[in-house]
Design a protein around this motif. Structure first.
Motif, PDB file in Angstrom:
ATOM      1  N   GLN A  37     -71.413  34.016   9.379  1.00 28.55           N
ATOM      2  CA  GLN A  37     -72.906  34.341   8.976  1.00 28.55           C
ATOM      3  C   GLN A  37     -73.143  33.582   7.924  1.00 28.55           C
ATOM      4  N   PHE A  38     -72.418  32.499   7.612  1.00 28.71           N
ATOM      5  CA  PHE A  38     -72.658  31.260   6.764  1.00 28.71           C
ATOM      6  C   PHE A  38     -72.480  31.502   5.411  1.00 28.71           C
ATOM      7  N   ASN A  39     -73.169  32.864   4.950  1.00 29.42           N
ATOM      8  CA  ASN A  39     -72.869  33.284   3.393  1.00 29.42           C
ATOM      9  C   ASN A  39     -73.101  32.476   2.447  1.00 29.42           C
ATOM     10  N   LEU A  40     -74.092  31.601   2.629  1.00 32.76           N
ATOM     11  CA  LEU A  40     -74.559  30.571   1.601  1.00 32.76           C
ATOM     12  C   LEU A  40     -75.275  31.702   0.474  1.00 32.76           C
ATOM     13  N   PHE A  41     -75.059  31.045  -0.632  1.00 35.49           N
ATOM     14  CA  PHE A  41     -75.800  31.838  -1.983  1.00 35.49           C
ATOM     15  C   PHE A  41     -77.345  31.734  -1.864  1.00 35.49           C
ATOM     16  N   PRO A  42     -77.981  32.693  -1.550  1.00 34.68           N
ATOM     17  CA  PRO A  42     -79.345  32.537  -1.183  1.00 34.68           C
ATOM     18  C   PRO A  42     -80.150  32.228  -2.517  1.00 34.68           C
TER      19      PRO A  42
ATOM     20  N   TYR B  28     -83.477  25.553  -0.422  1.00 35.09           N
ATOM     21  CA  TYR B  28     -82.693  26.613  -0.644  1.00 35.09           C
ATOM     22  C   TYR B  28     -82.241  27.440   0.759  1.00 35.09           C
ATOM     23  N   PRO B  29     -81.343  27.861   0.834  1.00 41.54           N
ATOM     24  CA  PRO B  29     -80.762  28.267   2.114  1.00 41.54           C
ATOM     25  C   PRO B  29     -81.827  28.839   3.250  1.00 41.54           C
ATOM     26  N   ASN B  30     -82.753  29.558   2.587  1.00 38.90           N
ATOM     27  CA  ASN B  30     -83.774  30.234   3.767  1.00 38.90           C
ATOM     28  C   ASN B  30     -84.656  29.203   4.201  1.00 38.90           C
ATOM     29  N   GLN B  31     -84.578  27.866   3.537  1.00 41.62           N
ATOM     30  CA  GLN B  31     -85.245  26.816   4.289  1.00 41.62           C
ATOM     31  C   GLN B  31     -84.694  25.974   5.268  1.00 41.62           C
ATOM     32  N   LEU B  32     -83.383  26.544   5.514  1.00 43.22           N
ATOM     33  CA  LEU B  32     -82.526  25.713   6.591  1.00 43.22           C
ATOM     34  C   LEU B  32     -82.349  26.398   7.892  1.00 43.22           C
ATOM     35  N   SER B  33     -82.204  25.465   8.741  1.00 46.98           N
ATOM     36  CA  SER B  33     -81.898  26.133  10.136  1.00 46.98           C
ATOM     37  C   SER B  33     -80.286  26.605   9.976  1.00 46.98           C
ATOM     38  N   GLY B  34     -79.975  27.408  11.189  1.00 48.14           N
ATOM     39  CA  GLY B  34     -78.706  27.915  11.012  1.00 48.14           C
ATOM     40  C   GLY B  34     -77.806  26.915  11.208  1.00 48.14           C
ATOM     41  N   GLY B  35     -77.869  26.005  11.945  1.00 44.03           N
ATOM     42  CA  GLY B  35     -76.981  24.951  12.122  1.00 44.03           C
ATOM     43  C   GLY B  35     -76.819  24.141  10.724  1.00 44.03           C
TER      44      GLY B  35
ATOM     45  N   PRO C 285     -59.894  21.508  -0.062  1.00 44.33           N
ATOM     46  CA  PRO C 285     -58.717  22.378   0.080  1.00 44.33           C
ATOM     47  C   PRO C 285     -57.783  21.811   1.085  1.00 44.33           C
ATOM     48  N   ASP C 286     -56.669  22.464   1.290  1.00 40.75           N
ATOM     49  CA  ASP C 286     -55.611  21.871   1.980  1.00 40.75           C
ATOM     50  C   ASP C 286     -55.451  22.547   3.460  1.00 40.75           C
ATOM     51  N   VAL C 287     -56.380  23.393   3.735  1.00 41.16           N
ATOM     52  CA  VAL C 287     -56.745  24.052   4.922  1.00 41.16           C
ATOM     53  C   VAL C 287     -57.760  24.477   4.940  1.00 41.16           C
ATOM     54  N   MET C 288     -58.613  24.527   6.162  1.00 38.84           N
ATOM     55  CA  MET C 288     -59.687  25.365   6.593  1.00 38.84           C
ATOM     56  C   MET C 288     -59.655  26.206   7.595  1.00 38.84           C
ATOM     57  N   LEU C 289     -60.148  27.494   7.320  1.00 36.73           N
ATOM     58  CA  LEU C 289     -60.382  28.535   8.018  1.00 36.73           C
ATOM     59  C   LEU C 289     -61.569  28.867   8.547  1.00 36.73           C
ATOM     60  N   PHE C 290     -61.648  28.770   9.987  1.00 32.59           N
ATOM     61  CA  PHE C 290     -63.110  29.119  10.450  1.00 32.59           C
ATOM     62  C   PHE C 290     -63.086  30.484  11.239  1.00 32.59           C
ATOM     63  N   ASP C 291     -63.978  31.416  11.096  1.00 28.65           N
ATOM     64  CA  ASP C 291     -64.072  32.466  11.945  1.00 28.65           C
ATOM     65  C   ASP C 291     -65.415  32.497  12.759  1.00 28.65           C
ATOM     66  N   GLU C 292     -65.375  32.100  13.727  1.00 33.06           N
ATOM     67  CA  GLU C 292     -66.527  32.158  14.627  1.00 33.06           C
ATOM     68  C   GLU C 292     -67.382  31.454  14.370  1.00 33.06           C
ATOM     69  N   PRO C 293     -67.642  30.197  13.910  1.00 31.78           N
ATOM     70  CA  PRO C 293     -68.512  29.410  13.214  1.00 31.78           C
ATOM     71  C   PRO C 293     -69.725  29.048  13.824  1.00 31.78           C
ATOM     72  N   THR C 294     -69.836  29.203  15.148  1.00 33.00           N
ATOM     73  CA  THR C 294     -70.977  28.870  15.929  1.00 33.00           C
ATOM     74  C   THR C 294     -71.464  30.110  16.544  1.00 33.00           C
ATOM     75  N   SER C 295     -70.797  31.328  16.395  1.00 32.29           N
ATOM     76  CA  SER C 295     -71.305  32.481  17.334  1.00 32.29           C
ATOM     77  C   SER C 295     -72.963  32.816  16.865  1.00 32.29           C
TER      78      SER C 295
ATOM     79  N   LEU D  99     -75.165  31.115  15.969  1.00 35.31           N
ATOM     80  CA  LEU D  99     -76.083  29.798  16.209  1.00 35.31           C
ATOM     81  C   LEU D  99     -76.920  29.753  17.667  1.00 35.31           C
ATOM     82  N   ASP D 100     -78.220  29.600  17.366  1.00 35.74           N
ATOM     83  CA  ASP D 100     -79.017  29.114  18.632  1.00 35.74           C
ATOM     84  C   ASP D 100     -77.969  28.169  19.271  1.00 35.74           C
ATOM     85  N   PRO D 101     -77.960  27.860  20.598  1.00 34.51           N
ATOM     86  CA  PRO D 101     -77.088  27.221  21.635  1.00 34.51           C
ATOM     87  C   PRO D 101     -77.481  25.728  21.081  1.00 34.51           C
ATOM     88  N   GLU D 102     -78.723  25.204  20.847  1.00 34.09           N
ATOM     89  CA  GLU D 102     -79.019  24.016  20.604  1.00 34.09           C
ATOM     90  C   GLU D 102     -78.396  23.344  19.252  1.00 34.09           C
TER      91      GLU D 102
END
Ligand SMILES: Nc1ncnc2c1ncn2[C@@H]1O[C@H](COP(=O)(O)OP(=O)(O)OP(=O)(O)O)[C@@H](O)[C@H]1O
Ligand SMILES: [Mg+2]
Lengths: 233, 248
Positions: B93-98, B141-148, B163-173, B175-178
């Motif tokens: 869900q991105f979790n940017l700070f709105p 601001y985050p609400n002015q951006l598309s999901g991608g 960071p030395d490692v990046m953890l991704f939890d379903e980063p594209t789930s 998102l709209d397909p395009e």
């Protein structure tokens, strides 16, 4: 008709002009504003502290004892009339201490308001998506930093209108300050009544002044609400 | 590979949520090496997210140890906040700070936690924004951006901490397909630069293309792991065969 106007002018003169009686109103208003202002500040401080303790407990299970104390505070304050709280704080808790009435009133109304502010702020904190909290923690912020930089600014913004309404309530509630013999706005009007034996004129004037203050505050809250909504980032 | 190359070493990891009958994680052990791109796949509820979130202790493991850069981060005496700075995480869900614009989102942690000057942090952020093609959105601001766009910003936010490692939890789930492609492109570039990555995903084609190793989880355990080619072409366990027949 002109008789009525002359009668009105006479009553106005007796109630407000003669012996500078208007000063009961203006001095009283000044007392009311000071009590409200400082009680609001105390209420915000207490309210935020209690809200943070309560939501820390809800989120992490820590601060068990502090949370228990907060809950007792909330139950007692919200479960008893504010007049009774004011009287107890004045005649029981500060009975043996010689301390200004203004101070007592600010303490009493601040403690009372804090309980309502706390629940408003807590609901604000709980309404923030838990992903925000996780994002903060995953960057390496500790619990307190995450609260300060990420959660509280958003929560505060969300509850500003509700806080504004709480302070409108508080302003009106200070009208019971006369119970501890403070000469606030309400008491000022009542003193005039007791001097002139005219109840209507001074009390209507007092009511009108409260009404105007509340309407101004409500206007500001609504304006704030609109601004927050339009900048809804 | 030598043991010095092990970045994260997980041993006997178990997680039981309160009120749950079964373990969400039931004894997971794995070494993740520097530069490795590990994909984690498996059916819904198999414990993929729980596993990933245990790696930076967003979930507290019930049992087992996690060594990160040689330090046991499950030890209560370890300052986890310090180590989390080195483990970037990207959420579904991105979790940017709105309440902050993009630039503030990106510089908050480097400035407050790593003692960087604002200029320094902004310079790093700007370089990374340019790389993901979003330099022109720094003031948005985050609400002015598309999901991608949000997800690319979220990736940059994690990268700003170096960071030395990046953890991704379903980063594209979410998102709209395009918009999936633009996020996968950023991840692909990261992988090519030898960033260590652990990726939970349902994008099988992407896993096949980018992974150095794929892990199949089911019912809280690692059932099978292999290089991408053999993972898809020669699955050994019945459970993986069943899973693959459903998702491909
Ligand atoms: N906070 C929680 N409280 C209780 N149970 C949880 C919690 N989080 C996950 N679980 C349970 O733990 C198990 C593993 O969940 P997890 O989210 O790790 O699965 P997943 O593989 O990521 O699934 P998905 O593909 O649907 O995201 C599930 O049975 C889930 O219901
Ligand atoms: Mg998941």
């Amino acid at each position: 008709m002109s008789d009525w106007i002359i009668a009105f002018k006479d009553r106005f003169y007796v109630n407000f002009i003669k012996d500078d009686r208007w000063q009961y109103i203006t001095n009283g208003l000044w007392v009311t504003l000071r009590i409200t202002f400082f009680a609001v500040i105390l209420g915000i401080v207490i309210g935020f502290l209690v809200a943070i303790i309560r939501s820390t407990y809800d989120k992490t299970g820590k601060m068990k004892i502090a949370n228990f104390i907060c809950r007792v505070y909330l139950v007692v304050i919200r479960g008893t009339p504010v007049v009774v709280q004011l009287l107890i704080i004045y005649f029981v808790i500060f009975a043996s201490v010689d301390i200004g009435k203004m101070f007592v009133a600010v303490i009493a109304f601040g403690i009372n308001s804090g309980a309502y502010v706390a629940e408003i702020v807590r609901s604000g904190i709980m309404s923030i998506d838990k992903g925000q909290f996780e994002a903060g923690r995953s960057l390496g912020f500790n619990y307190v930093q995450t609260m300060i930089y990420i959660i509280l600014p958003q929560a505060f913004k969300n509850v500003l209108p509700a806080l504004g309404n709480e302070f409108i309530v508080l302003l009106k509630e200070t009208s019971i300050s006369g119970y501890i013999a403070m000469e606030d706005l309400t008491k000022g009007g009542d003193i005039i009544r007791s001097r002139t034996y005219d109840a209507m004129m001074p009390l209507l004037a007092v009511a009108l002044i409260y009404l105007v203050m509340v309407m101004i505050l409500e206007f500001l809250v609504r304006k704030l609400e609109r601004r927050l909504r339009s900048s809804d980032h | 590979m030598t043991t010095d190359n092990v970045l994260i070493s997980v041993n006997g990891l178990k997680k039981k949520f309160e009120g749950m009958e079964l373990h969400a994680l039931n004894g997971v052990s794995i070494d993740i090496h520097r530069g490795e791109v590990v994909f984690v796949v498996g059916p819904s509820g198999s414990g993929k997210s729980t596993f990933l979130r245990c790696l930076n202790l967003l979930e507290e493991p019930t049992e087992g140890t996690i060594l990160f850069e040689g330090v046991d981060i499950t030890d209560k005496k370890t300052d986890i906040n310090k180590h989390r700075q080195k483990m970037g995480m990207v959420f579904q869900q991105f979790n940017l700070f709105p309440h902050m614009n993009v630039m503030k989102n990106l510089t908050l942690a480097p400035v407050k936690l790593q003692g960087k000057s604002v200029e320094e942090a902004q310079k790093t952020a700007m370089e990374l924004l340019e790389r993901v093609g979003l330099a022109n959105r720094a003031d948005a601001y985050p609400n002015q951006l598309s999901g991608g766009q949000k997800q690319r910003i979220a990736i940059v936010r994690a990268l700003c901490m170096k960071p030395d490692v990046m953890l991704f939890d379903e980063p594209t789930s979410a998102l709209d397909p395009e918009m999936v492609g633009e996020v996968l492109n950023v991840m692909r570039e990261l992988a090519e630069e030898n960033m260590t990555m652990v990726v939970v995903t349902h994008e099988m084609a992407f896993a096949k293309e980018v992974a150095s190793r794929i892990i199949f989880m089911d019912q809280g355990s690692i059932v099978e792991e292999n290089n991408p080619k053999d993972f898809f072409e020669n699955p050994k366990s019945e459970r993986l065969k069943g899973f693959l027949s459903k998702v491909i």
